[in-house]
Design an enzyme around this catalytic site. Sequence first.
Site, mmCIF file in Angstrom:
data_model
loop_
_atom_site.group_PDB
_atom_site.id
_atom_site.type_symbol
_atom_site.label_atom_id
_atom_site.label_comp_id
_atom_site.label_asym_id
_atom_site.label_seq_id
_atom_site.Cartn_x
_atom_site.Cartn_y
_atom_site.Cartn_z
ATOM 1 N N GLU A 36 1.307 -21.670 58.038
ATOM 2 C CA GLU A 36 1.088 -22.895 57.263
ATOM 3 C C GLU A 36 0.444 -22.587 55.918
ATOM 4 O O GLU A 36 -0.462 -21.756 55.823
ATOM 5 C CB GLU A 36 0.197 -23.837 58.077
ATOM 6 C CG GLU A 36 0.607 -25.272 58.001
ATOM 7 C CD GLU A 36 2.008 -25.524 58.566
ATOM 8 O OE1 GLU A 36 2.927 -25.741 57.750
ATOM 9 O OE2 GLU A 36 2.186 -25.513 59.790
ATOM 10 N N GLY A 125 6.362 -39.127 56.286
ATOM 11 C CA GLY A 125 4.960 -38.978 55.911
ATOM 12 C C GLY A 125 4.127 -38.384 57.031
ATOM 13 O O GLY A 125 2.912 -38.542 57.062
ATOM 14 N N ALA A 126 4.759 -37.692 57.959
ATOM 15 C CA ALA A 126 4.045 -37.167 59.124
ATOM 16 C C ALA A 126 4.035 -35.637 59.154
ATOM 17 O O ALA A 126 3.610 -35.038 60.125
ATOM 18 C CB ALA A 126 4.687 -37.694 60.405
ATOM 19 N N LEU A 128 6.765 -33.735 58.977
ATOM 20 C CA LEU A 128 7.984 -33.204 59.601
ATOM 21 C C LEU A 128 9.118 -33.097 58.582
ATOM 22 O O LEU A 128 10.285 -32.966 58.933
ATOM 23 C CB LEU A 128 8.407 -34.086 60.782
ATOM 24 C CG LEU A 128 7.356 -34.214 61.894
ATOM 25 C CD1 LEU A 128 7.813 -35.209 62.968
ATOM 26 C CD2 LEU A 128 7.071 -32.858 62.533
ATOM 27 N N SER A 130 10.513 -35.201 56.234
ATOM 28 C CA SER A 130 11.550 -36.196 55.987
ATOM 29 C C SER A 130 11.971 -36.161 54.518
ATOM 30 O O SER A 130 13.106 -36.487 54.194
ATOM 31 C CB SER A 130 11.071 -37.588 56.386
ATOM 32 O OG SER A 130 10.066 -38.040 55.520
ATOM 33 N N ASP A 175 10.542 -26.102 53.431
ATOM 34 C CA ASP A 175 11.102 -27.302 54.069
ATOM 35 C C ASP A 175 12.600 -27.421 53.806
ATOM 36 O O ASP A 175 13.401 -27.655 54.712
ATOM 37 C CB ASP A 175 10.404 -28.563 53.539
ATOM 38 C CG ASP A 175 8.930 -28.558 53.854
ATOM 39 O OD1 ASP A 175 8.495 -27.676 54.614
ATOM 40 O OD2 ASP A 175 8.218 -29.440 53.345
HETATM 41 P P1 ADP Z 1 7.180 -35.841 54.977
HETATM 42 O O1 ADP Z 1 8.138 -34.997 54.187
HETATM 43 O O2 ADP Z 1 6.114 -35.053 55.637
HETATM 44 O O3 ADP Z 1 7.849 -36.771 55.921
HETATM 45 P P2 ADP Z 1 6.632 -36.921 52.369
HETATM 46 O O4 ADP Z 1 5.548 -37.794 51.871
HETATM 47 O O5 ADP Z 1 6.847 -35.610 51.712
HETATM 48 O O6 ADP Z 1 6.394 -36.766 53.950
HETATM 49 O O7 ADP Z 1 8.020 -37.700 52.290
HETATM 50 C C1 ADP Z 1 8.166 -38.995 52.826
HETATM 51 C C2 ADP Z 1 9.009 -39.837 51.891
HETATM 52 O O8 ADP Z 1 10.388 -39.410 51.950
HETATM 53 C C3 ADP Z 1 9.031 -41.297 52.284
HETATM 54 O O9 ADP Z 1 7.891 -41.987 51.819
HETATM 55 C C4 ADP Z 1 10.317 -41.740 51.592
HETATM 56 O O10 ADP Z 1 10.093 -41.932 50.210
HETATM 57 C C5 ADP Z 1 11.244 -40.540 51.798
HETATM 58 N N1 ADP Z 1 11.983 -40.753 53.061
HETATM 59 C C6 ADP Z 1 11.743 -40.194 54.262
HETATM 60 N N2 ADP Z 1 12.589 -40.666 55.220
HETATM 61 C C7 ADP Z 1 13.385 -41.550 54.613
HETATM 62 C C8 ADP Z 1 14.454 -42.405 55.046
HETATM 63 N N3 ADP Z 1 14.862 -42.426 56.314
HETATM 64 N N4 ADP Z 1 15.034 -43.211 54.130
HETATM 65 C C9 ADP Z 1 14.628 -43.190 52.842
HETATM 66 N N5 ADP Z 1 13.632 -42.414 52.371
HETATM 67 C C10 ADP Z 1 13.007 -41.608 53.230
HETATM 68 MG MG MG Z 2 7.655 -33.836 52.511
#
Ligand code: ADP
Ligand code: MG
Length: 390
Positions: A36, A125-126, A128, A130, A175
């Site tokens: 990490e 936002g967890a 993982l 996203s 990532d």
């Molecule tokens: P992580 O990458 O850890 O999940 P981040 O803060 O880096 O957290 O990214 C999260 C952001 O990515 C969300 O706030 C959103 O803007 C975008 N995002 C994630 N999943 C989706 C989704 N299913 N649809 C649209 N945007 C998404």
């Molecule tokens: Mg992220």
Amino acid sequence: MSIGKDSLHSLFETTFGKASNVNYYFCPGRVCLIGEHLDYNGGHVLPTAVSLGIYAAVSKNSGNIIRCKSQSFENEVIIKLSEDIFPKNEDPWGNYIRGVVSYLQNTGVKIPGLDIYFASNLPHGAGLSSSAAIEVLTTFLILSETDEPIDLEKISLLCKDVENDFVGMKCGIMDQFTVALSKPNQAILLNCDNLNMSYVPVDTGDYKFIIINSNVPRSLTNSAFNTRRQECEQALAELNKKFGITSLAEATFEQVNSVGQDSPRKRAIHVVSENKRVIEAKNVLEKGDILRFGQLMKESHQSLKEFYEVTGPELDSIAENAWSIDGCIGARMTGAGFSGCCIALVKNDHIESFKETLGQRYLSQHPTPLSFHEFEMNGGVRTFQKQKFT
Ligand code: ADP
Ligand code: MG
């Protein structure tokens, strides 16, 4: 929750109307098994893609616009392809799409009008990834729809640039690389200094990795992440002057202990020790020594708590409670930290009792209940027409 092609199709048609030619794509999230805060410090990381992810249904439209709807967010995102594209503060999730569209256009890709519906079973936002999933998925589907060649490494690099420079989050390459390039039942050993990578088979035998989500949201862009990065840069600048070191992870313990200021020294100690743990973790995975892997997870969490100071009360509580529960042989925070998720390695026949005990203990100390996600390792971004994903 699984999202099949049929439900995705009806969500698409409810939003955009009937379409005869719809294609389907999936991009997973990822967990870092160990390693990490090394990706921007020139170290090694050992992540893998998970079966939770973001799904997209896509069809060409006759306009010169990209229209996107995500099940996870209220607002629709509309991008006019003939106009210059800038980030919009009031529309954070749209910025990932705008960034990808803009950067692809800069490389000369002629993007047609597209309607895109996103649905996800990956918490956002967890920790993982996203964000990497939505970037890589969008890039992959646009290139697929335009019949451009697919080079997954190039896609990763473009998406990292989008996140760093368009969205403004100074993440490393791990990532995007992982969600793009993962293969089934393998982790990726990535040297973030030179991007050399190899696949490491993951056979956990009688044990299973489980994701434990604290469900406490964080906003990385505004968090201490950028400060940690600066502290590492400061340590590296000092070590470069003294010893000619060009990558923090390559320094020796003796060298990092000589760093003058407290915070940069502590961050550097984590980087060097974590890098050693990753190399050992790869070796023990190859040997099938899963017990030692669990111990390394625990040591990793302790270092992230004591030296990198990114764990926080929720993740400490999850990991430290998990260590003492029957059947759990290791647990650590995963992702950037500051809340988010942990990952634990638990014996198959103890998984239910583990979840129950940990969930109860945690709830006696914190207000928000945990959620648990089991996952498969099914590989990276892909198109699908027939399969159902679980
Ligand atoms: P992580 O990458 O850890 O999940 P981040 O803060 O880096 O957290 O990214 C999260 C952001 O990515 C969300 O706030 C959103 O803007 C975008 N995002 C994630 N999943 C989706 C989704 N299913 N649809 C649209 N945007 C998404
Ligand atoms: Mg992220």
